[in-house]
Design a protein around this motif. Structure first.
Motif, mmCIF file in Angstrom:
data_model
loop_
_atom_site.group_PDB
_atom_site.id
_atom_site.type_symbol
_atom_site.label_atom_id
_atom_site.label_comp_id
_atom_site.label_asym_id
_atom_site.label_seq_id
_atom_site.Cartn_x
_atom_site.Cartn_y
_atom_site.Cartn_z
ATOM 1 N N THR A 1 0.834 -1.206 0.000
ATOM 2 C CA THR A 1 0.000 0.000 0.000
ATOM 3 C C THR A 1 0.867 1.253 0.000
ATOM 4 O OG1 THR A 1 -1.800 -1.129 1.169
ATOM 5 C CG2 THR A 1 -1.785 1.279 1.250
ATOM 6 N N PHE A 2 1.910 1.259 0.824
ATOM 7 C CA PHE A 2 2.826 2.401 0.879
ATOM 8 C C PHE A 2 3.543 2.597 -0.458
ATOM 9 C CE2 PHE A 2 3.527 1.608 5.725
ATOM 10 C CZ PHE A 2 2.297 2.181 5.988
ATOM 11 N N ALA A 3 4.063 1.508 -1.013
ATOM 12 C CA ALA A 3 4.815 1.601 -2.263
ATOM 13 C C ALA A 3 3.915 2.051 -3.411
ATOM 14 C CB ALA A 3 5.457 0.255 -2.585
ATOM 15 N N ALA A 4 2.701 1.528 -3.465
ATOM 16 C CA ALA A 4 1.772 1.902 -4.537
ATOM 17 C C ALA A 4 1.439 3.387 -4.465
ATOM 18 C CB ALA A 4 0.501 1.059 -4.442
ATOM 19 N N TYR A 5 1.262 3.903 -3.256
ATOM 20 C CA TYR A 5 0.961 5.326 -3.088
ATOM 21 C C TYR A 5 2.120 6.186 -3.578
ATOM 22 C CZ TYR A 5 0.518 9.819 -0.702
ATOM 23 O OH TYR A 5 0.484 11.162 -0.420
ATOM 24 N N LEU A 6 3.341 5.834 -3.196
ATOM 25 C CA LEU A 6 4.515 6.610 -3.617
ATOM 26 C C LEU A 6 4.675 6.588 -5.135
ATOM 27 C CD1 LEU A 6 7.146 5.615 -0.902
ATOM 28 C CD2 LEU A 6 6.080 7.856 -1.210
ATOM 29 N N ARG A 7 4.489 5.442 -5.734
ATOM 30 C CA ARG A 7 4.661 5.331 -7.186
ATOM 31 C C ARG A 7 3.596 6.124 -7.929
ATOM 32 N NH1 ARG A 7 5.737 -0.841 -8.791
ATOM 33 N NH2 ARG A 7 6.076 0.192 -10.798
ATOM 34 N N LEU A 8 2.409 6.222 -7.328
ATOM 35 C CA LEU A 8 1.340 7.006 -7.941
ATOM 36 C C LEU A 8 1.605 8.503 -7.807
ATOM 37 C CD1 LEU A 8 -1.501 7.101 -9.257
ATOM 38 C CD2 LEU A 8 -2.451 7.087 -6.926
ATOM 39 N N GLN A 9 2.054 8.912 -6.624
ATOM 40 C CA GLN A 9 2.256 10.331 -6.355
ATOM 41 C C GLN A 9 3.572 10.863 -6.917
ATOM 42 O OE1 GLN A 9 -0.072 12.351 -4.920
ATOM 43 N NE2 GLN A 9 -1.382 10.530 -5.040
ATOM 44 N N LEU A 10 4.566 9.988 -7.085
ATOM 45 C CA LEU A 10 5.888 10.405 -7.549
ATOM 46 C C LEU A 10 6.294 9.566 -8.763
ATOM 47 C CD1 LEU A 10 7.552 10.535 -4.018
ATOM 48 C CD2 LEU A 10 6.762 12.501 -5.354
ATOM 49 N N PRO A 11 5.621 9.772 -9.894
ATOM 50 C CA PRO A 11 5.894 8.945 -11.077
ATOM 51 C C PRO A 11 7.322 9.075 -11.589
ATOM 52 C CG PRO A 11 4.513 10.835 -11.645
ATOM 53 C CD PRO A 11 4.564 10.778 -10.154
ATOM 54 N N GLY A 12 8.008 10.174 -11.258
ATOM 55 C CA GLY A 12 9.371 10.357 -11.719
ATOM 56 C C GLY A 12 10.407 9.659 -10.869
#
Length: 240
Positions: free
Chosen positions: A135-146
């Motif tokens: 859940t944490f990793a998915a959120y970061l990847r969504l919010q910080l695509p770069g």
């Protein structure tokens, strides 16, 4: 005035929350063993019908980690809000989980004993922990695509591991003075965040276009005044 010959209506059997029912079941597991406890016994102890019990839980295994399901929903809701710093938001979500378990420390300690006695529950706990990490990793990847996905995954794993280490120490601490509070965990997670997502100069440099950066290399024997003069001349020439 009511007729005493008329039976009182049966109380609503669904008034207990899912977590309340689970807490009662966990104490039953402690008293008579996880394998030896039936769903009928859990329903009876919680004062709910079997049909209500199975509406709340798919199986006996689901009972033990009911509060985790609730917390994961809260984290998902928390992540839907706007956060200026996604790295910090992940840390704050972990602190939210820790604070909730600290509030429920007595029953969390009982569950820890039950889980440690049953291998099937230890395996289930490992799966549950991975849900937080994902859940944490998915959120970061969504919010910080770069951001490199590997970095997001590593950060999520580090936050989860730090949280779990602190949680286990709290659960198994013999003295209350040994208990880490939310502020203590926040300090530990701040250190994790600094390693993976440093603030200040690193962030500013990352936000600055490469064309606006000046890199200067001088021999170690160069006098400071000569370094300053050379840099000043270079900067002046670039602005002409």
């Amino acid at each position: 005035m009511s007729d005493p010959s008329v039976a009182s209506p049966r109380p609503d059997l669904t008034v207990r929350s899912r977590v309340d029912v689970a807490d009662i079941a966990i104490r039953l597991f402690q008293a008579q063993g996880y394998e030896a406890t039936s769903t009928a016994q859990m329903a009876a102890a919680a004062g709910v019908s079997r049909s209500t019990f199975f509406r709340q839980f798919r199986s006996k295994d689901d009972v033990i980690f009911a509060d985790h399901d609730e917390l994961l929903e809260q984290i998902t809701d928390y992540f839907t809000a706007k956060h200026d710093d996604p790295w910090l938001a992940v840390c704050e979500a972990a602190i939210l989980v820790f604070a909730r378990f600290r509030e429920r420390l007595e029953i969390v300690r009982v569950r820890d004993l039950v889980v440690r006695r049953a291998s099937v529950l230890r395996d289930r706990e490992t799966v549950m922990v991975s849900r937080y990490e994902k859940t944490f990793a998915a959120y970061l990847r969504l919010q910080l695509p770069g951001v490199d996905p590997v970095l997001a995954i590593q950060f999520a794993a580090a936050v989860t591991a730090t949280h779990n280490f602190a949680l286990r120490r709290m659960i198994r601490a013999g003295e209350s003075s040994e208990l880490l509070d939310s502020a203590g965990l926040a300090a530990q997670l701040h250190a994790v965040r600094q390693r993976f997502a440093p603030t200040g100069a690193h962030r500013a440099a990352a936000a600055t276009p490469a064309s606006e950066l000046l890199v200067a290399v001088f021999p170690a024997s160069t006098l400071p005044a000569d370094v300053a003069r050379a840099i000043e001349d270079r900067l002046r020439s670039s602005t002409v």
